[in-house]
Design a protein around this motif. Structure first.
Motif, PDB file in Angstrom:
ATOM      1  N   SER A  36      73.179  62.819  -1.556  1.00 38.91           N
ATOM      2  CA  SER A  36      72.967  61.422  -1.948  1.00 38.91           C
ATOM      3  C   SER A  36      73.592  60.528  -0.891  1.00 38.91           C
ATOM      4  CB  SER A  36      73.706  61.119  -3.248  1.00 38.91           C
ATOM      5  OG  SER A  36      73.060  61.663  -4.334  1.00 38.91           O
ATOM      6  N   ALA A  37      73.435  59.246  -1.090  1.00 39.22           N
ATOM      7  CA  ALA A  37      74.128  58.266  -0.263  1.00 39.22           C
ATOM      8  C   ALA A  37      75.595  58.224  -0.675  1.00 39.22           C
ATOM      9  CB  ALA A  37      73.507  56.900  -0.484  1.00 39.22           C
ATOM     10  N   THR A  42      73.598  52.643  -1.835  1.00 38.05           N
ATOM     11  CA  THR A  42      72.223  52.250  -2.195  1.00 38.05           C
ATOM     12  C   THR A  42      72.215  50.862  -2.841  1.00 38.05           C
ATOM     13  OG1 THR A  42      71.828  54.589  -2.632  1.00 38.05           O
ATOM     14  CG2 THR A  42      70.114  53.068  -3.335  1.00 38.05           C
ATOM     15  N   GLU A 129      71.001  57.530   2.209  1.00 36.03           N
ATOM     16  CA  GLU A 129      70.929  58.980   2.399  1.00 36.03           C
ATOM     17  C   GLU A 129      70.809  59.327   3.881  1.00 36.03           C
ATOM     18  OE1 GLU A 129      69.882  57.542  -0.267  1.00 36.03           O
ATOM     19  OE2 GLU A 129      70.600  58.835  -1.885  1.00 36.03           O
ATOM     20  N   PHE A 194      66.479  61.691  -2.596  1.00 38.42           N
ATOM     21  CA  PHE A 194      65.970  60.361  -2.932  1.00 38.42           C
ATOM     22  C   PHE A 194      64.721  59.925  -2.168  1.00 38.42           C
ATOM     23  CE2 PHE A 194      67.005  55.565  -2.481  1.00 38.42           C
ATOM     24  CZ  PHE A 194      66.436  55.225  -3.698  1.00 38.42           C
ATOM     25  N   ARG A 208      65.496  55.487  -8.608  1.00 37.47           N
ATOM     26  CA  ARG A 208      66.958  55.507  -8.594  1.00 37.47           C
ATOM     27  C   ARG A 208      67.473  56.820  -9.162  1.00 37.47           C
ATOM     28  NH1 ARG A 208      70.033  51.203  -7.399  1.00 37.47           N
ATOM     29  NH2 ARG A 208      71.402  52.909  -6.815  1.00 37.47           N
ATOM     30  N   GLY A 209      68.532  57.317  -8.574  1.00 37.00           N
ATOM     31  CA  GLY A 209      69.086  58.601  -8.994  1.00 37.00           C
ATOM     32  C   GLY A 209      68.189  59.767  -8.587  1.00 37.00           C
ATOM     33  N   GLY A 210      67.272  59.508  -7.659  1.00 35.77           N
ATOM     34  CA  GLY A 210      66.227  60.496  -7.343  1.00 35.77           C
ATOM     35  C   GLY A 210      66.663  61.727  -6.566  1.00 35.77           C
ATOM     36  N   SER A 211      67.927  61.811  -6.153  1.00 36.36           N
ATOM     37  CA  SER A 211      68.340  62.989  -5.393  1.00 36.36           C
ATOM     38  C   SER A 211      68.249  64.279  -6.201  1.00 36.36           C
ATOM     39  CB  SER A 211      69.777  62.838  -4.902  1.00 36.36           C
ATOM     40  OG  SER A 211      69.860  61.723  -4.078  1.00 36.36           O
TER      41      SER A 211
HETATM   42  N1  ASP Z   1      71.213  57.023  -3.724  1.00 32.94           N
HETATM   43  C1  ASP Z   1      70.169  56.942  -4.697  1.00 32.94           C
HETATM   44  C2  ASP Z   1      70.618  56.062  -5.846  1.00 32.94           C
HETATM   45  O1  ASP Z   1      71.752  55.613  -5.886  1.00 32.94           O
HETATM   46  C3  ASP Z   1      69.741  58.293  -5.177  1.00 32.94           C
HETATM   47  C4  ASP Z   1      70.792  59.151  -5.858  1.00 32.94           C
HETATM   48  O2  ASP Z   1      71.986  58.873  -5.751  1.00 32.94           O
HETATM   49  O3  ASP Z   1      70.411  60.141  -6.472  1.00 32.94           O
HETATM   50  O4  ASP Z   1      69.840  55.790  -6.713  1.00 32.94           O
END
Ligand code: ASP
Ligand code: MG
Length: 465
Positions: A36-37, A42, A129, A194, A208-211
């Motif tokens: 992830s980042a 992000t 990322e 992501f 969002r949260g796609g990792s």
């Molecule tokens: N960096 C992206 C986010 O904050 C993906 C992730 O963290 O999974 O949404």
């Protein structure tokens, strides 16, 4: 292995991540690392892109770029160790600078254009990322592990061009296999989570949260033995530990149960995340980066009917109930269709539904923030007749009892409502789908904590039965 934003929050944490990956590689596994980042990056990228388009202030962008550079340079230095540490940090920071320069140009461009398209949002937000991956890679190198970093697109994640919420295309699976598999024997490839790439080669993001989703796609493509999602929690819990301190980690859970839980407020996983894993039958493990020796939760395809009928009890707060009633509804075809279409057109998300066989009323639970527009839309749609009353209640919570073992086990509902009755908790609305994996009910807000505590105990989730 995928590591979340907090797990790669700074240089020393990245070092820890690299050590974990190395350890698993050294003990005879092949490992792909999805990153992830860095925590919060992000969000900052999105915020600055928006401000750039609204204010056009290039000075703000310059400041942001300076901070971002400092943060990532620092991480690059702290993430490396050993004899070649300085040399590697230098290579990594050079690469970071090139990328940051591109990012700066894009942001300045947005300042001048004064507009921000969905496509540019994806491009800008992908930098979190893209800046993390080279640092993770450098960290592995400094530990003597061969590694190369890839963007999602380079690794083979090809997606639709639904910017902000792109879907992976089938071809990704063969591309990833072709490009990544040959590297596994003597290196640990690092892939950005992501982000993907459209067929035309434009950067897209998976939401969002796609990792987690990226990791699941990559794991499925490589037919991995397991997909590990390293997070900041101990896995999937039997309930919210703030409500019940005795809440425990669920060691094994089925895909179906995990899906039920993700819909119901236990936001450890988004259901779409495990979809590729389900399709390819690959177990997904949720582990805690900060407590790597504890086994976490493993999510598997089929579970032999286990003796724990109920796996977890969850609660959703900030929801509201709408009850729609009227004598004319009985036997009138199309009322439900009109209710749901009206709500959909008003942009209301429906969380729970119940209609008794009298057909005289339909109860719905919606997001609290959607309540006003929902009630207004229904009243407008039915202003002449069929629906007489639209009653609203903001002071409710939804509690859900989840477990695949409930299917075809008589007496579970009896135990749920019996226990609530004994605790003098009044149940306002009930819903159970015919999959029988989830019994959900609404209670008064003031009773929610008690309801969860009573049920957690009733089904022995605190480990006492
Ligand atoms: N960096 C992206 C986010 O904050 C993906 C992730 O963290 O999974 O949404
Ligand atoms: Mg994140």
């Amino acid at each position: 292995m995928k590591f979340g934003g907090t797990s790669v929050g700074d240089g020393s944490r990245i070092m820890h991540v690299a050590e974990l990956a190395k350890e698993h590689k050294d003990s005879g596994n092949e490992v792909v690392l999805v990153t992830s980042a860095l925590n919060g990056v992000t969000d900052l990228l999105l915020k600055n892109a928006k401000e750039a388009s609204e204010t056009g202030k290039t000075s703000t962008i310059k400041e942001f770029i300076a901070d971002l550079t400092k943060q990532h340079h620092q991480a690059a230095h702290d993430a490396v160790t050993g004899r070649k540490a300085n040399r590697i940090a230098e290579i990594v920071t050079k690469e970071l600078d090139l990328r940051i320069e591109e990012l700066e140009k894009a942001l300045i461009g947005i300042c001048y254009l004064g507009e921000l398209t969905v496509r540019s949002i994806d491009y800008i937000s992908s930098y979190g990322e893209r800046l993390a991956a080279p640092i993770v890679c450098g960290s592995l190198n400094s530990l003597g592990v061969r590694s190369r970093s890839f963007t999602g697109g380079e690794a083979g994640i090809i997606t639709s061009d639904d910017y902000g919420n792109a879907r992976p295309l089938e071809i990704s699976y063969s591309l990833i296999k072709e490009r990544i598999e040959p590297m596994l024997k003597d290196s640990i490839p690092v892939i950005t989570g992501f982000i993907g790439e459209s067929e035309a080669g434009i950067v897209t993001t998976l939401g969002r949260g796609g990792s987690d989703f990226s990791a699941s796609i990559i794991g499925a493509a490589l037919k991995a033995d397991e997909i590990w999602l390293w997070k900041e929690v101990h896995g999937i819990l039997t309930t919210d530990p703030r409500i019940v301190p005795e809440a425990r980690t669920i060691p094994v859970i089925s895909y179906i149960e995990a899906m039920e839980l993700s819909y119901f407020g236990a936001k450890v996983l988004h259901p779409r995340t495990i979809e590729p894993a389900i399709k390819h039958g690959i177990p997904v493990r949720v582990k805690n980066t900060f407590d790597p020796s504890s086994p976490g939760t493993i999510i598997v395809k089929d579970l032999k009917q286990s003796k724990d009928i109920v796996k977890a009890v969850t609660v959703i707060k900030k929801v509201a109930l709408i009850n729609i009633s009227g004598a004319w509804m009985v036997g009138t075809i199309g009322v439900a269709a009109r209710v749901f279409t009206t709500l959909a057109n008003a942009g209301v998300n429906i969380i729970m539904i119940s209609q008794g066989s009298s057909e005289a009323n339909i109860s719905l639970v919606v997001d609290e923030s959607h309540l006003d527009k929902a009630a207004k839309a229904i009243k407008a749609e039915f202003k002449n007749g069929i629906i007489k009353d639209v009653v609203q209640d903001k002071n409710i919570c939804v509690v859900a009892v989840v477990g695949a073992g409930m299917a075809n086990t008589p007496g579970v509902a009896g135990r749920v409502f019996g226990a609530l009755g004994k605790a003098r908790v009044n149940v306002i609305m009930i819903s159970q789908g015919s999959s029988q994996h989830n019994i959900s009910f609404a209670v008064n807000e003031d009773d929610a904590t008690k309801a969860v505590q009573v049920l957690h105990k009733e089904f022995g989730l605190d480990g006492e039965k």
